[in-house]
Structures are given as C-alpha cells and as structure tokens.
Design an enzyme around this catalytic site. Structure first.
Site, mmCIF file in Angstrom:
data_model
loop_
_atom_site.group_PDB
_atom_site.id
_atom_site.type_symbol
_atom_site.label_atom_id
_atom_site.label_comp_id
_atom_site.label_asym_id
_atom_site.label_seq_id
_atom_site.Cartn_x
_atom_site.Cartn_y
_atom_site.Cartn_z
ATOM 1 N N SER A 1 0.830 -1.211 0.000
ATOM 2 C CA SER A 1 0.000 0.000 0.000
ATOM 3 C C SER A 1 0.862 1.258 0.000
ATOM 4 O O SER A 1 1.921 1.311 0.636
ATOM 5 C CB SER A 1 -0.877 0.002 1.255
ATOM 6 O OG SER A 1 -1.420 1.282 1.474
ATOM 7 N N GLN B 1 0.342 -0.290 -4.766
ATOM 8 C CA GLN B 1 -0.938 0.423 -4.824
ATOM 9 C C GLN B 1 -0.742 1.917 -4.579
ATOM 10 O O GLN B 1 0.021 2.333 -3.712
ATOM 11 C CB GLN B 1 -1.888 -0.149 -3.763
ATOM 12 C CG GLN B 1 -3.243 0.552 -3.689
ATOM 13 C CD GLN B 1 -3.286 1.590 -2.585
ATOM 14 O OE1 GLN B 1 -2.680 1.401 -1.533
ATOM 15 N NE2 GLN B 1 -3.982 2.696 -2.829
ATOM 16 N N TYR C 1 -2.759 5.916 -4.507
ATOM 17 C CA TYR C 1 -3.962 6.760 -4.537
ATOM 18 C C TYR C 1 -3.630 7.980 -5.371
ATOM 19 O O TYR C 1 -2.458 8.313 -5.565
ATOM 20 C CB TYR C 1 -4.311 7.231 -3.128
ATOM 21 C CG TYR C 1 -4.840 6.172 -2.197
ATOM 22 C CD1 TYR C 1 -6.149 5.705 -2.329
ATOM 23 C CD2 TYR C 1 -4.060 5.667 -1.164
ATOM 24 C CE1 TYR C 1 -6.654 4.751 -1.451
ATOM 25 C CE2 TYR C 1 -4.564 4.723 -0.284
ATOM 26 C CZ TYR C 1 -5.857 4.273 -0.435
ATOM 27 O OH TYR C 1 -6.359 3.342 0.434
ATOM 28 N N THR D 1 -6.173 2.853 -6.615
ATOM 29 C CA THR D 1 -7.426 2.752 -5.852
ATOM 30 C C THR D 1 -8.264 4.008 -6.088
ATOM 31 O O THR D 1 -7.776 5.129 -5.910
ATOM 32 C CB THR D 1 -7.117 2.570 -4.353
ATOM 33 O OG1 THR D 1 -6.380 1.353 -4.211
ATOM 34 C CG2 THR D 1 -8.382 2.480 -3.525
ATOM 35 N N ARG E 1 -15.281 5.699 9.468
ATOM 36 C CA ARG E 1 -15.059 4.451 10.216
ATOM 37 C C ARG E 1 -15.303 4.763 11.690
ATOM 38 O O ARG E 1 -14.420 5.245 12.405
ATOM 39 C CB ARG E 1 -13.650 3.960 9.987
ATOM 40 C CG ARG E 1 -13.288 4.096 8.504
ATOM 41 C CD ARG E 1 -12.596 2.945 7.906
ATOM 42 N NE ARG E 1 -12.393 3.210 6.489
ATOM 43 C CZ ARG E 1 -11.209 3.367 5.911
ATOM 44 N NH1 ARG E 1 -10.106 3.259 6.634
ATOM 45 N NH2 ARG E 1 -11.118 3.598 4.625
ATOM 46 N N HIS F 1 -13.832 -1.640 -1.099
ATOM 47 C CA HIS F 1 -12.820 -1.313 -0.095
ATOM 48 C C HIS F 1 -13.117 -2.024 1.230
ATOM 49 O O HIS F 1 -12.892 -1.476 2.308
ATOM 50 C CB HIS F 1 -12.779 0.212 0.120
ATOM 51 C CG HIS F 1 -11.427 0.770 0.457
ATOM 52 N ND1 HIS F 1 -10.691 1.519 -0.402
ATOM 53 C CD2 HIS F 1 -10.680 0.692 1.585
ATOM 54 C CE1 HIS F 1 -9.557 1.900 0.174
ATOM 55 N NE2 HIS F 1 -9.523 1.399 1.381
ATOM 56 N N ASP G 1 -12.968 -8.236 -4.548
ATOM 57 C CA ASP G 1 -12.637 -8.366 -3.125
ATOM 58 C C ASP G 1 -13.810 -7.916 -2.269
ATOM 59 O O ASP G 1 -14.866 -7.543 -2.783
ATOM 60 C CB ASP G 1 -11.320 -7.670 -2.758
ATOM 61 C CG ASP G 1 -11.440 -6.159 -2.570
ATOM 62 O OD1 ASP G 1 -12.565 -5.612 -2.501
ATOM 63 O OD2 ASP G 1 -10.377 -5.501 -2.480
ATOM 64 N N GLY H 1 -15.000 -9.274 1.731
ATOM 65 C CA GLY H 1 -15.778 -10.331 2.379
ATOM 66 C C GLY H 1 -15.275 -11.744 2.154
ATOM 67 O O GLY H 1 -15.893 -12.688 2.648
ATOM 68 N N ILE H 2 -14.177 -11.918 1.435
ATOM 69 C CA ILE H 2 -13.673 -13.280 1.204
ATOM 70 C C ILE H 2 -13.018 -13.777 2.495
ATOM 71 O O ILE H 2 -12.083 -13.171 3.001
ATOM 72 C CB ILE H 2 -12.662 -13.306 0.033
ATOM 73 C CG1 ILE H 2 -13.371 -12.927 -1.276
ATOM 74 C CG2 ILE H 2 -11.989 -14.688 -0.073
ATOM 75 C CD1 ILE H 2 -12.460 -12.813 -2.479
HETATM 76 C C1 LIG Z 1 -6.877 -2.437 7.738
HETATM 77 C C2 LIG Z 1 -7.117 -2.189 6.281
HETATM 78 C C3 LIG Z 1 -6.359 -1.253 5.606
HETATM 79 C C4 LIG Z 1 -6.574 -1.026 4.239
HETATM 80 N N1 LIG Z 1 -5.771 -0.155 3.571
HETATM 81 C C5 LIG Z 1 -5.905 -0.012 2.229
HETATM 82 C C6 LIG Z 1 -5.000 0.786 1.492
HETATM 83 O O1 LIG Z 1 -4.061 1.362 2.035
HETATM 84 N N2 LIG Z 1 -5.197 0.902 0.155
HETATM 85 C C7 LIG Z 1 -6.230 0.266 -0.498
HETATM 86 O O2 LIG Z 1 -6.362 0.383 -1.702
HETATM 87 N N3 LIG Z 1 -7.085 -0.518 0.189
HETATM 88 C C8 LIG Z 1 -6.943 -0.684 1.519
HETATM 89 N N4 LIG Z 1 -7.792 -1.519 2.199
HETATM 90 C C9 LIG Z 1 -8.822 -2.254 1.463
HETATM 91 C C10 LIG Z 1 -8.257 -3.587 0.971
HETATM 92 O O3 LIG Z 1 -7.292 -3.393 -0.017
HETATM 93 C C11 LIG Z 1 -9.356 -4.484 0.397
HETATM 94 O O4 LIG Z 1 -10.064 -3.779 -0.573
HETATM 95 C C12 LIG Z 1 -10.309 -4.989 1.478
HETATM 96 O O5 LIG Z 1 -9.610 -5.306 2.647
HETATM 97 C C13 LIG Z 1 -11.026 -6.226 0.969
HETATM 98 O O6 LIG Z 1 -11.960 -6.676 1.898
HETATM 99 P P1 LIG Z 1 -11.648 -7.831 2.967
HETATM 100 O O7 LIG Z 1 -10.848 -7.208 4.043
HETATM 101 O O8 LIG Z 1 -13.011 -8.232 3.423
HETATM 102 O O9 LIG Z 1 -10.888 -8.939 2.278
HETATM 103 C C14 LIG Z 1 -7.592 -1.744 3.560
HETATM 104 C C15 LIG Z 1 -8.349 -2.687 4.258
HETATM 105 C C16 LIG Z 1 -8.120 -2.922 5.597
HETATM 106 C C17 LIG Z 1 -8.936 -3.978 6.302
#
Ligand SMILES: Cc1cc2nc3c(=O)[nH]c(=O)nc-3n(C[C@H](O)[C@H](O)[C@H](O)COP(=O)(O)O)c2cc1C
Length: 419
Positions: free
Chosen positions: A144, A166, A168, A194, A203, A308, A339, A341-342
């Site tokens: 990230s 990744q 932004y 993203t 949140r 996300h 992605d 919920g998996i």
């Molecule tokens: C703690 C946490 C931090 C995240 N940070 C980023 C991030 O920095 N960049 C990003 O594109 N997505 C981020 N995400 C989203 C994840 O890339 C992903 O889309 C998401 O976790 C998928 O859902 P899942 O946790 O149910 O597998 C984050 C998710 C979590 C849980």
C-alpha cells in the site's frame, strides 16, 4: 416375565486396558507458543478470534471495522454465505490443480493479497512478513502507498517475488509520479490505482476509539497497554511506526485522507497515469459496469470490483453480486478481480466460478498477521488453500481453471440488481 420395551438392561462389563490402549492418542507437545496458538486455528474466523485477543482494541477495530453502520461488509459476508454450489458427482478428483494465471503470471491459487495501510501497527513484522508469506505461497502481494515499509525495502527483503504497488491519486501529483518511478525502478509487476477514496469513509469504530496514527499515549491507551504488553513492547522496541511513502503524520486516518487525497481526480488522471506506468495497470474500487468499461477504455489491464472492504461508501453494491455483470461487459478485454468479504477458500472458488481471475483478501491475512506474524499469514494462506482444494473436490472439478458459472448461483436478495 420379559421386561417391557425400553426397560431391558444392556449387559455390562469392566473396560480392559488392552482395548483402551489403542484408543489413547497424545498430541505432540508444541513448545513454541506461536505455533501452538496457530495449530488451533482451523478457519480464518479462528484467526480472527486470536487476533482479537492479541491486539489492543483500537487496532483490532481498525482492521475488523467498516464504514458508517457496517451494512456493506455485512452484505458482502451474506452474499458469500448465501450462495449455492452445484456439485457434479462421479468425476475423478484424486488430483486437484488450483493454479491459474493472474495478469499473465502463474499463481498456485486465484488469490492476491490486497493492499492494507499501516500494516506494522497490526504486527511489528508488518509488510515484510506478509510479503514473505505471499512469496512462499507464490501469490502476488500488493504494497500500500499508506504502508509502513518502503517500495525498495520490501523488494530488498523479499527479492524475486510477485510485488504489486498500490497508489492513490494525491493532490500532489509530483509526489505520486515519484512513487510510480520508484515502483518501476524496483521492478514492481503491477500498479494498482485505488479509486473509491475521493474522501475518507466514516469508520466510526476508529472515531469512538480515538485511533490516531501513530497510536498516541493517553490514559486510555496506557490502560490498554497493560492488557497487551507484548504488542506494546514490540511497537516500542522496533523501528518507529511511520508511513514509508508519506511524510510523517500525527492524526487520524480520516484527517490524513482528507488532506492528501484529491477529490477532483477524474478519468483524465487515469490517462495521465497510464502514460507514466509501463507495466500492468489495475484499477481497484470499481463499483459499476459503466465505470469498468470507462477505465478499461483508458488502458486498465484489470479492474478490481471492490467497495474497499465496506470501509468507504456504506451500502455500495456488493462486489460478488456485481461481478458477473462486470465480467460480461469487460471480461474479453481485461481481467476482473473481486474483493470484500472473502473469508475462505470456498469463497475464492465461488468468485472464480463467477468469472473473477482472482479474489483479493485484506482482513483474512491481517488476522493471521495479528495472530502470529509471518507464520500467522502462512497459516491463513494454508487454510485458504486447503479449503479451496476440498471445495473443488466436493464440486467434482479437478482444475480451478475448469470452473464455470454453472457451479455456483447467487441467491437474489432483492437489491443489487438494478444496474
Ligand atoms: C486495515 C485495512 C487497511 C486497508 N488499507 C488499504 C490501502 O491502504 N489501500 C487500499 O487500496 N485498500 C486498503 N484496504 C482495502 C483492501 O485493499 C481491500 O479492498 C479490502 O480489505 C477487501 O476486503 P476484505 O478485508 O473483506 O478482504 C484496507 C483494508 C483494511 C482492512
């Protein structure tokens, strides 16, 4: 006179040692605490319970939580929970091949580790532990832009693996451009842009817990310290916890996002980025068929249907339900990943059957990391693999690549069908 039915006595005798002895099984004693803990985790849900016990509440909630009323993530879980598999019988499944191609490279599973910011807060080994586990499993890992390990340090620590980076769209385009150049120089295979984050999602668990980055020492956090001394010890005795690709920050995640991210970004920025990045380009956070078509027209090699992890717009479309329509619209020109919920290998199989080239997971590997560092991530990936193999066998499918839409159906729960 014979006893009435149900009152007849079964004759009894004393148990003999010679009969008992073969039944006794001693589990080998696992001396190492982490291994012992992990050996008791059989599902991602088990790892989540361990993660909850191992980390202070604000950290666990940062990972586990989602936006607003957390309805989006609940719907994502429900979509996987409620789907129906359609097995075929009398098929030879003695040998199962779970491998697939993802973005032109072979992968032993249809799985990519999603980018997660600030990973060293979850466990001091952070991104390097995750990347090592991913490399061992042979699946891509996405670092990230909000990570706590730099682009170069990750490649140095875990050479020769499938690294994705990744990004932004930040207000400061030059800073973004410099990261793109560094990722290209370090030979990252793919850039993941993203696009679901024009502003920060709400949140609420983080707001209520007063979570700041890095964690601040208040009377409340000091009290939490007493309950999780090893987490704090590791935090305070390893290199400082800070963003590797940003100037250091002291505040909440929402404040950071709202200051750095550019809500004016549009499709022209995607074209700008396509012109600068020579490798594979993945656009993550696509939530409608129209947007999938638009980003593929501007040169995306893949899209990730994602909300996300439910952390941005609550009640956005459920990615698994949107997936088949996105695959219909752009699947001939680009890869489609999914992605949110998996939580099991069976979920990965379902996503693949509905047309995804791979599923991305975030929390599933983070729970493993929090439960036991690198070994915990390996355990999470091992669980997903075992479940995927078993699901394929029970479905009567010997090769992951042979799955088709006929193997799974989604229950229509009355929303998510309008577009
Ligand atoms: C703690 C946490 C931090 C995240 N940070 C980023 C991030 O920095 N960049 C990003 O594109 N997505 C981020 N995400 C989203 C994840 O890339 C992903 O889309 C998401 O976790 C998928 O859902 P899942 O946790 O149910 O597998 C984050 C998710 C979590 C849980």
């Amino acid at each position: 006179m014979a006893a009435p039915p149900g009152k007849r006595k079964t004759p009894r005798r004393l148990a003999r040692w010679s009969e008992l002895r073969p039944l006794l099984r001693w589990r080998p004693l696992v001396v190492d605490g982490v291994d012992r803990r992990l050996s008791r985790a059989h599902t991602i849900a088990d790892l989540r319970s361990l993660a909850r016990r191992r980390t202070p509440r604000p950290v666990f909630d940062y990972v586990d939580g989602a936006a607003e009323n957390e309805i989006g993530i609940e719907r994502a879980y429900a979509a996987y929970r409620d789907l129906e598999f359609h097995p075929r019988v009398l098929r030879d499944v003695s040998v199962v091949d779970t491998s697939v191609d993802i973005l032109g490279g072979p992968s032993p599973l249809p799985l990519v580790l999603a980018p997660t910011g600030f990973t060293r807060m979850m466990h001091h080994e952070g991104e390097i532990a995750v990347a090592r586990a991913a490399a061992r499993a042979g699946v891509p890992y996405t670092l990230s832009a909000m990570g706590t390990t730099s682009i170069e340090d990750l490649v140095h620590a875990v050479p020769g693996a499938r690294h994705w980076f990744q990004l932004y769209l930040w207000r400061d385009r030059d800073a973004g451009a410099r990261l793109i150049e560094r990722a290209a120089a370090a030979k990252y295979e793919a850039l993941v842009l993203t696009v679901d984050t024009p502003v920060a999602g709400a949140r609420l668990r983080d707001v209520r817990n007063g979570l700041t980055i890095p964690p601040t020492l208040t009377p409340r956090t000091l009290a939490a310290m007493a309950r999780h001394p090893s987490w704090w010890f590791n935090l305070l005795t390893t290199r400082p916890l800070e963003f590797a690709s940003l100037t250091s920050w002291h505040g909440t995640v929402a404040e950071l996002v709202n200051q750095m991210f550019d809500p004016r970004a549009d499709l022209r920025d995607l074209s700008w980025l396509r012109g600068r990045w020579p490798g594979k380009l993945v656009v993550k956070g696509v939530q409608s068929v129209e947007d999938a078509v638009a980003v593929v027209e501007r040169g995306a090699d893949a899209v990730v249907v994602s909300n996300h992890g439910g952390r941005q717009l609550d009640r956005a479309p459920t990615p698994l339900e949107l997936l088949p329509r996105v695959v219909d619209a752009v699947g001939a020109k680009a890869e489609v990943l999914v992605d949110t919920g998996i939580r099991s290998g069976a979920d990965l199989v379902a996503a693949r059957a509905l047309g995804a080239s791979a599923g991305m997971v975030g929390r599933a590997y983070l729970f493993g990391l929090m439960a036991g560092g690198e070994r915990g991530v390996c355990r999470a990936l091992g669980i997903l693999e075992q479940e995927a193999v078993r699901t394929l066998q029970l479905l009567g499918v010997a090769r992951m690549a042979d799955l088709s839409a006929g193997h799974v159906s989604l229950r229509d729960r009355g929303y998510g069908r309008s577009r």
